[in-house]
Every structure is written in structure tokens, then in C-alpha cells.
Design a protein around this motif. Structure first.
Motif, short mmCIF file in Angstrom:
data_model
loop_
_atom_site.label_atom_id
_atom_site.label_comp_id
_atom_site.label_asym_id
_atom_site.label_seq_id
_atom_site.Cartn_x
_atom_site.Cartn_y
_atom_site.Cartn_z
N VAL A 2 0.85 -1.19 0.00
CA VAL A 2 0.00 0.00 0.00
C VAL A 2 0.89 1.24 0.00
CG1 VAL A 2 -1.75 1.29 1.25
CG2 VAL A 2 -1.82 -1.21 1.24
N LEU A 3 0.62 2.15 -0.94
CA LEU A 3 1.42 3.37 -1.06
C LEU A 3 0.69 4.52 -0.38
CD1 LEU A 3 2.52 3.13 -4.81
CD2 LEU A 3 3.73 2.28 -2.78
N ALA A 4 1.36 5.18 0.54
CA ALA A 4 0.81 6.36 1.17
C ALA A 4 1.14 7.59 0.33
CB ALA A 4 1.38 6.51 2.58
N ALA A 5 0.47 8.70 0.64
CA ALA A 5 0.73 9.94 -0.09
C ALA A 5 2.23 10.26 -0.04
CB ALA A 5 -0.08 11.07 0.52
N GLY A 6 2.79 10.64 -1.18
CA GLY A 6 4.20 10.95 -1.27
C GLY A 6 5.08 9.77 -1.59
N GLN A 7 4.47 8.59 -1.76
CA GLN A 7 5.25 7.38 -2.04
C GLN A 7 5.08 6.90 -3.48
OE1 GLN A 7 4.05 4.59 1.07
NE2 GLN A 7 5.80 5.20 2.32
N ASP A 8 4.99 7.83 -4.41
CA ASP A 8 5.00 7.43 -5.82
C ASP A 8 6.16 6.46 -6.02
OD1 ASP A 8 2.99 9.26 -6.06
OD2 ASP A 8 4.17 10.74 -7.16
N ALA A 9 5.92 5.38 -6.77
CA ALA A 9 6.91 4.31 -6.82
C ALA A 9 7.37 4.03 -8.24
CB ALA A 9 6.34 3.03 -6.21
N THR A 10 8.64 3.67 -8.35
CA THR A 10 9.22 3.20 -9.60
C THR A 10 9.59 1.73 -9.42
OG1 THR A 10 10.13 5.38 -10.11
CG2 THR A 10 11.09 3.50 -11.26
N VAL A 11 9.14 0.90 -10.36
CA VAL A 11 9.39 -0.54 -10.29
C VAL A 11 10.21 -0.94 -11.50
CG1 VAL A 11 8.34 -2.84 -10.28
CG2 VAL A 11 7.25 -0.95 -9.03
N ASP A 12 11.34 -1.60 -11.26
CA ASP A 12 12.17 -2.13 -12.35
C ASP A 12 12.23 -3.64 -12.17
OD1 ASP A 12 14.11 -2.80 -14.21
OD2 ASP A 12 15.33 -1.02 -13.82
N THR A 13 11.67 -4.37 -13.13
CA THR A 13 11.60 -5.82 -12.98
C THR A 13 12.90 -6.52 -13.32
OG1 THR A 13 10.78 -6.19 -15.25
CG2 THR A 13 9.14 -5.73 -13.55
N ASP A 14 13.90 -5.79 -13.81
CA ASP A 14 15.20 -6.37 -14.12
C ASP A 14 15.86 -6.85 -12.83
OD1 ASP A 14 17.84 -6.94 -14.83
OD2 ASP A 14 18.00 -5.24 -16.19
N PRO A 15 16.20 -8.14 -12.72
CA PRO A 15 16.78 -8.64 -11.47
C PRO A 15 18.13 -8.03 -11.12
CG PRO A 15 16.93 -10.30 -13.21
CD PRO A 15 16.07 -9.20 -13.74
N MET A 16 18.78 -7.35 -12.08
CA MET A 16 20.06 -6.72 -11.82
C MET A 16 19.91 -5.30 -11.27
SD MET A 16 22.03 -9.16 -12.53
CE MET A 16 23.61 -8.32 -12.40
N GLU A 17 18.67 -4.81 -11.17
CA GLU A 17 18.43 -3.45 -10.71
C GLU A 17 17.62 -3.47 -9.41
OE1 GLU A 17 19.85 -0.97 -12.17
OE2 GLU A 17 20.55 -2.08 -13.93
N GLU A 18 17.59 -2.33 -8.69
CA GLU A 18 16.77 -2.22 -7.49
C GLU A 18 15.31 -2.32 -7.91
OE1 GLU A 18 16.35 0.51 -3.46
OE2 GLU A 18 17.69 1.12 -5.09
N MET A 19 14.56 -3.22 -7.29
CA MET A 19 13.24 -3.57 -7.81
C MET A 19 12.20 -2.47 -7.62
SD MET A 19 10.89 -6.94 -7.08
CE MET A 19 10.55 -6.51 -5.37
N ILE A 20 12.15 -1.87 -6.43
CA ILE A 20 11.12 -0.87 -6.18
C ILE A 20 11.70 0.26 -5.34
CG2 ILE A 20 10.27 -2.20 -4.18
CD1 ILE A 20 7.45 -1.11 -4.90
#
Length: 292
Positions: free
Chosen positions: A216-234
Motif C-alpha cells: 500500500v502506497l501512502a501519499a508521497g510514495q510514488d513508486a518506480t518498479v524495475d523488474t530487471d533482477p540486476m536493478e533495485e526492484m522498487i
């Protein structure tokens, strides 16, 4: 009529050089002949054999860094001496920063990020100040061996209030992968809300409809998701530890090579109208052209 590919370099200092194609040599540097390492990405294959096995069994592929060697002809221009051009070209390259080499054909542009692997080599029978011309050999390395095209993006915005109990909205976004390499999707979602993203296996198996629900994302927690296992996921906009709230759940599946455009579902709950999602489809190619 045949037309040469446009080959350009963007230096670490922001300078721009046209090595081949329309405008070739405008800045005083042009591509020499027989460059090495610009075509298919380097790879070694793995083969395993058991005792008494006839032959061997394929065990996978190991993609390597790309080593590129090419020569450039450097000459004076109407506005700069040979020495000035040669100096400016050298300042466009570094050992610890990327210079971007871009090839453009009628099908689009793809870029390779290069760094100097060793010092540029210069050999001349006579003083180049007299000839006002010289050839320099560049030996470079691309840590990422792919020719990279600009990401293709798509976005959707919710029109429903999903803050009520059990309320949700599903939006459909197009994804595709025309390249010869697997594609790991990237997502950007707004907060507040709870987002469910696809992680399809793209195969006829138990994971063909797999999805992952983010914390669950609270206000101000816009998220970036990278599904590449070599990168930070969220990553959250407020830098909170969203990954720790994923309970060990990981994205597992890339979009396979040569996947045609397909609509995939994204569901949001607990958000007001205007909640938005963007999908980014990276484009990584083995070659500077072709393979579509």
C-alpha cells in the motif's frame, strides 16, 4: 538510392561529432575503415557433458562486455587547426564516463555507451601539423554490450474512485518487444493507492497470468518498479523501504524477444480518480541495425 548510416558521437563533455553519413566530418573527424566490435554482441555459450555422454548439452549463454576498436581520421576545418580538433576529440572521451555512439538508419536510432579501454593510439610518418591530418585508433569498452534504443512508453489514468470497500479499476496498457533480447518492464505508479502489476510468464504454464500486488502506497510514495533482477526492484519517491514490505516477492519474467504488441492489465485500489501508471519498455539490441 543507397544511403550511408548516420554515425554520431556525443562526448563526455557534451560535444557532438558526425563520423559518417550526412554531415560526415563537419567537426573535423570521420570514421576510418574496418571498425571491429560494432556488430553482434559478444557471447560465449556453455556446454555440459556427463560421463560417457556423446557430445554435450547446451547449458546457456554468457554475454560479455563489448570491446570496440575503430580508427578516425582527424583533419583541420575552416574554423579549427588540426591540433585543436585532435585535442577536442580526445576531450570527448574518458576512462570513467560514457561517450555515446549512435547509429541511425531508416528504422531508427540505437546507441552504444563506450569508455576508453586504453589510451588512443596515434602513428604518423610525418608531423601531422604539416599534413594537417592524422589517424587515431580508439580502443573502447562497452560494459553493457547492447545497442540501446529509446524506451517506448504508455500511460493510463484512472477515472474511478476506488477508495471504497472492494472498489478497484483495471486499466490496459500496451507492451511489446520487437528486439532480439528479453525485455524487463519498468513501471511508475502514483500514490496513494495499491497497485497490481502483471508478471506474466508469456508461456502456457502456471505463471501465464501471474500478477504482483505492491505494498500500500501512502501519499508521497510514488513508486518506480524495475523488474530487471540486476536493478533495485522498487523505489519510493520519499525513499522509504518499500522493498522490505514486498515480503520476498520478486518479479520473475521478462517479455520474450519478438513479442508483438499485447495489452496487459494493471489494477488500482484505494485511489481517487487521476491515479496514474506508466509502463516503460526498454529496447536492447545485439546489433546497430536489423533483427526486427
Amino acid at each position: 538510392m543507397a544511403e550511408a548510416a548516420l554515425i554520431e558521437v556525443e562526448g563526455v563533455d557534451g560535444s557532438w561529432w558526425t563520423l559518417s553519413g550526412a554531415g560526415q566530418g563537419t567537426e573535423g573527424v570521420e570514421l576510418g575503415t574496418t571498425p571491429v566490435g560494432l556488430y553482434d554482441a559478444p557471447v560465449t555459450t556453455i556446454w555440459n557433458s556427463s560421463a560417457f555422454q556423446i557430445g554435450a548439452s547446451y547449458g546457456g549463454a554468457n554475454w560479455l562486455k563489448r570491446d570496440v576498436v575503430f580508427g578516425v581520421n582527424i583533419f583541420e576545418t575552416d574554423s579549427a587547426t588540426w591540433e585543436a580538433v585532435d585535442s577536442a576529440w580526445r576531450k570527448a572521451w574518458a576512462y570513467d564516463r560514457d561517450t555515446k555512439l549512435t547509429v541511425t538508419t531508416e528504422y531508427g536510432s540505437r546507441s552504444l555507451h563506450l569508455r576508453l579501454a586504453q589510451q588512443p593510439d596515434f602513428k604518423s610518418a610525418k608531423d601531422p601539423h604539416l599534413k594537417r591530418w592524422g589517424q587515431v585508433t580508439m580502443t573502447c569498452t562497452a560494459g553493457l554490450p547492447w545497442w540501446v534504443e529509446e524506451d517506448v512508453t504508455a500511460s493510463a489514468v484512472s477515472t474511478t474512485d476506488t477508495t471504497g470497500a472492494g472498489a478497484s479499476e483495471t486499466m490496459w496498457l500496451p507492451v511489446s518487444n520487437p528486439t532480439d533480447q528479453p525485455l524487463w518492464l519498468k513501471w511508475v505508479v502514483t500514490a496513494p493507492g495499491t497497485w497490481t502489476l502483471p508478471d506474466f510468464s508469456w508461456a502456457d504454464d502456471e505463471n501465464e497470468d501471474r500478477v504482483i500486488t505492491l505494498p500500500v502506497l501512502a501519499a508521497g510514495q510514488d513508486a518506480t518498479v524495475d523488474t530487471d533482477p540486476m536493478e533495485e526492484m522498487i523505489v519510493a519517491a520519499d525513499r522509504s523501504s518499500l522493498w522490505a514490505r514486498m515480503n520476498g516477492v520478486l518479479f520473475l519474467h521478462p517479455v520474450p524477444a519478438w513479442t508483438p504488441e499485447t495489452l496487459v492489465p494493471v489494477t488500482v485500489r484505494g485511489a481517487t480518480p487521476g491515479a496514474a501508471v506508466q509502463v516503460r519498455c526498454p529496447r536492447n539490441w545485439s546489433r546497430p541495425w536489423g533483427l526486427q
